[in-house]
Design a protein around this motif. Sequence first.
Motif, PDB file in Angstrom:
ATOM      1  N   VAL A  30      -2.357  -7.285  -0.124  1.00  0.00           N
ATOM      2  CA  VAL A  30      -2.781  -5.744   1.152  1.00  0.00           C
ATOM      3  C   VAL A  30      -4.137  -5.305   0.774  1.00  0.00           C
ATOM      4  O   VAL A  30      -4.299  -5.079   1.392  1.00  0.00           O
ATOM      5  CB  VAL A  30      -1.814  -5.120   1.122  1.00  0.00           C
ATOM      6  CG1 VAL A  30      -1.163  -4.678   2.314  1.00  0.00           C
ATOM      7  CG2 VAL A  30      -0.096  -6.456   1.509  1.00  0.00           C
ATOM      8  N   PHE A  31      -3.574  -4.878  -0.745  1.00  0.00           N
ATOM      9  CA  PHE A  31      -5.143  -3.962  -0.310  1.00  0.00           C
ATOM     10  C   PHE A  31      -6.535  -4.204  -0.589  1.00  0.00           C
ATOM     11  O   PHE A  31      -7.404  -4.187   0.422  1.00  0.00           O
ATOM     12  CB  PHE A  31      -4.812  -3.234  -2.057  1.00  0.00           C
ATOM     13  CG  PHE A  31      -4.024  -1.615  -2.397  1.00  0.00           C
ATOM     14  CD1 PHE A  31      -3.552  -0.895  -0.609  1.00  0.00           C
ATOM     15  CD2 PHE A  31      -3.198  -2.271  -3.227  1.00  0.00           C
ATOM     16  CE1 PHE A  31      -2.489  -0.373  -0.836  1.00  0.00           C
ATOM     17  CE2 PHE A  31      -1.905  -1.503  -3.748  1.00  0.00           C
ATOM     18  CZ  PHE A  31      -1.714  -0.550  -2.261  1.00  0.00           C
ATOM     19  N   VAL A  32      -6.657  -5.648  -1.211  1.00  0.00           N
ATOM     20  CA  VAL A  32      -7.759  -6.108  -0.309  1.00  0.00           C
ATOM     21  C   VAL A  32      -7.652  -6.841   0.976  1.00  0.00           C
ATOM     22  O   VAL A  32      -8.774  -6.350   1.434  1.00  0.00           O
ATOM     23  CB  VAL A  32      -7.520  -7.745  -1.135  1.00  0.00           C
ATOM     24  CG1 VAL A  32      -9.016  -8.637  -1.023  1.00  0.00           C
ATOM     25  CG2 VAL A  32      -8.009  -7.169  -2.900  1.00  0.00           C
ATOM     26  N   ASN A  43      -3.739   5.143  10.669  1.00  0.00           N
ATOM     27  CA  ASN A  43      -2.655   4.626   9.319  1.00  0.00           C
ATOM     28  C   ASN A  43      -2.503   3.883   8.494  1.00  0.00           C
ATOM     29  O   ASN A  43      -2.476   2.664   8.790  1.00  0.00           O
ATOM     30  CB  ASN A  43      -1.142   5.062  10.320  1.00  0.00           C
ATOM     31  CG  ASN A  43      -0.198   5.983   9.597  1.00  0.00           C
ATOM     32  OD1 ASN A  43       0.067   5.315   8.391  1.00  0.00           O
ATOM     33  ND2 ASN A  43       0.761   5.964  10.265  1.00  0.00           N
ATOM     34  N   ALA A  44      -3.011   3.803   7.076  1.00  0.00           N
ATOM     35  CA  ALA A  44      -2.905   2.874   6.234  1.00  0.00           C
ATOM     36  C   ALA A  44      -1.495   3.010   5.926  1.00  0.00           C
ATOM     37  O   ALA A  44      -1.351   1.248   5.401  1.00  0.00           O
ATOM     38  CB  ALA A  44      -4.061   3.666   4.883  1.00  0.00           C
ATOM     39  N   LEU A  45      -0.997   3.568   5.264  1.00  0.00           N
ATOM     40  CA  LEU A  45       0.379   2.995   5.160  1.00  0.00           C
ATOM     41  C   LEU A  45       1.327   2.370   5.851  1.00  0.00           C
ATOM     42  O   LEU A  45       1.628   1.447   6.119  1.00  0.00           O
ATOM     43  CB  LEU A  45       1.596   4.353   4.877  1.00  0.00           C
ATOM     44  CG  LEU A  45       2.485   4.496   4.525  1.00  0.00           C
ATOM     45  CD1 LEU A  45       2.852   3.811   2.650  1.00  0.00           C
ATOM     46  CD2 LEU A  45       3.157   5.535   4.282  1.00  0.00           C
ATOM     47  N   GLN A  49       2.712  -1.249   4.985  1.00  0.00           N
ATOM     48  CA  GLN A  49       4.129  -1.695   5.504  1.00  0.00           C
ATOM     49  C   GLN A  49       4.299  -3.295   6.227  1.00  0.00           C
ATOM     50  O   GLN A  49       5.063  -4.158   5.995  1.00  0.00           O
ATOM     51  CB  GLN A  49       4.819  -0.168   5.872  1.00  0.00           C
ATOM     52  CG  GLN A  49       5.277   0.388   5.122  1.00  0.00           C
ATOM     53  CD  GLN A  49       5.262   1.762   5.824  1.00  0.00           C
ATOM     54  OE1 GLN A  49       5.312   1.692   7.129  1.00  0.00           O
ATOM     55  NE2 GLN A  49       6.668   2.445   5.147  1.00  0.00           N
ATOM     56  N   GLN A  50       3.249  -2.922   7.146  1.00  0.00           N
ATOM     57  CA  GLN A  50       3.063  -4.374   8.071  1.00  0.00           C
ATOM     58  C   GLN A  50       2.771  -5.188   7.731  1.00  0.00           C
ATOM     59  O   GLN A  50       3.426  -6.252   7.820  1.00  0.00           O
ATOM     60  CB  GLN A  50       2.272  -4.190   9.311  1.00  0.00           C
ATOM     61  CG  GLN A  50       3.053  -3.294  10.332  1.00  0.00           C
ATOM     62  CD  GLN A  50       2.204  -2.544  11.653  1.00  0.00           C
ATOM     63  OE1 GLN A  50       0.790  -3.071  11.216  1.00  0.00           O
ATOM     64  NE2 GLN A  50       1.907  -1.683  12.609  1.00  0.00           N
ATOM     65  N   HIS A  51       1.255  -5.701   6.619  1.00  0.00           N
ATOM     66  CA  HIS A  51       1.210  -6.357   6.065  1.00  0.00           C
ATOM     67  C   HIS A  51       1.822  -7.474   4.899  1.00  0.00           C
ATOM     68  O   HIS A  51       1.425  -7.661   4.180  1.00  0.00           O
ATOM     69  CB  HIS A  51      -0.433  -6.212   5.319  1.00  0.00           C
ATOM     70  CG  HIS A  51      -1.019  -6.571   7.122  1.00  0.00           C
ATOM     71  ND1 HIS A  51      -1.343  -5.405   8.189  1.00  0.00           N
ATOM     72  CD2 HIS A  51      -1.770  -7.333   7.422  1.00  0.00           C
ATOM     73  CE1 HIS A  51      -1.875  -6.012   8.635  1.00  0.00           C
ATOM     74  NE2 HIS A  51      -2.093  -6.699   8.739  1.00  0.00           N
ATOM     75  N   LEU A  52       2.377  -5.719   3.800  1.00  0.00           N
ATOM     76  CA  LEU A  52       3.298  -6.866   3.130  1.00  0.00           C
ATOM     77  C   LEU A  52       4.730  -7.145   3.189  1.00  0.00           C
ATOM     78  O   LEU A  52       4.681  -8.376   3.345  1.00  0.00           O
ATOM     79  CB  LEU A  52       3.750  -5.357   2.049  1.00  0.00           C
ATOM     80  CG  LEU A  52       4.631  -5.442   0.826  1.00  0.00           C
ATOM     81  CD1 LEU A  52       3.365  -6.125  -0.405  1.00  0.00           C
ATOM     82  CD2 LEU A  52       4.931  -4.148   0.296  1.00  0.00           C
TER      83      LEU A  52
END
Length: 104
Positions: A30-32, A43-45, A49-52
């Motif tokens: 997700v971070f990559v 909104n990075a958080l 959350q969505q991509h996790l």
Amino acid sequence: MAHYKATDSKREQFRRYLEKAGVMDSLTSVFVSLYEQPEKPTNALEYVQQHLGNVSQTSADTEALQQEVIDLRQRCARLTEENKDLKARLQQYEPASEEGSTAN
């Protein structure tokens, strides 16, 4: 000093637990993905959350698809072998002279 060692050991155990459960790989993915976004979301958080959730579904889907590929390859191998066997059996009943002629 002994308290420091115990805490460090617990952290190491927890880290291994997260790695074994696939959490570290999911977070890294997700971070990559976030890092590679040309335009960063506001909104990075929320993005994480969505991509996790998508990463875990993808992982489960990937495992299911990999198992399906294995099953289909085994089935294909069995059918190929059966086809070869049936062709060989068919050759016993067909005269050799008809192989070169064409049917009308």
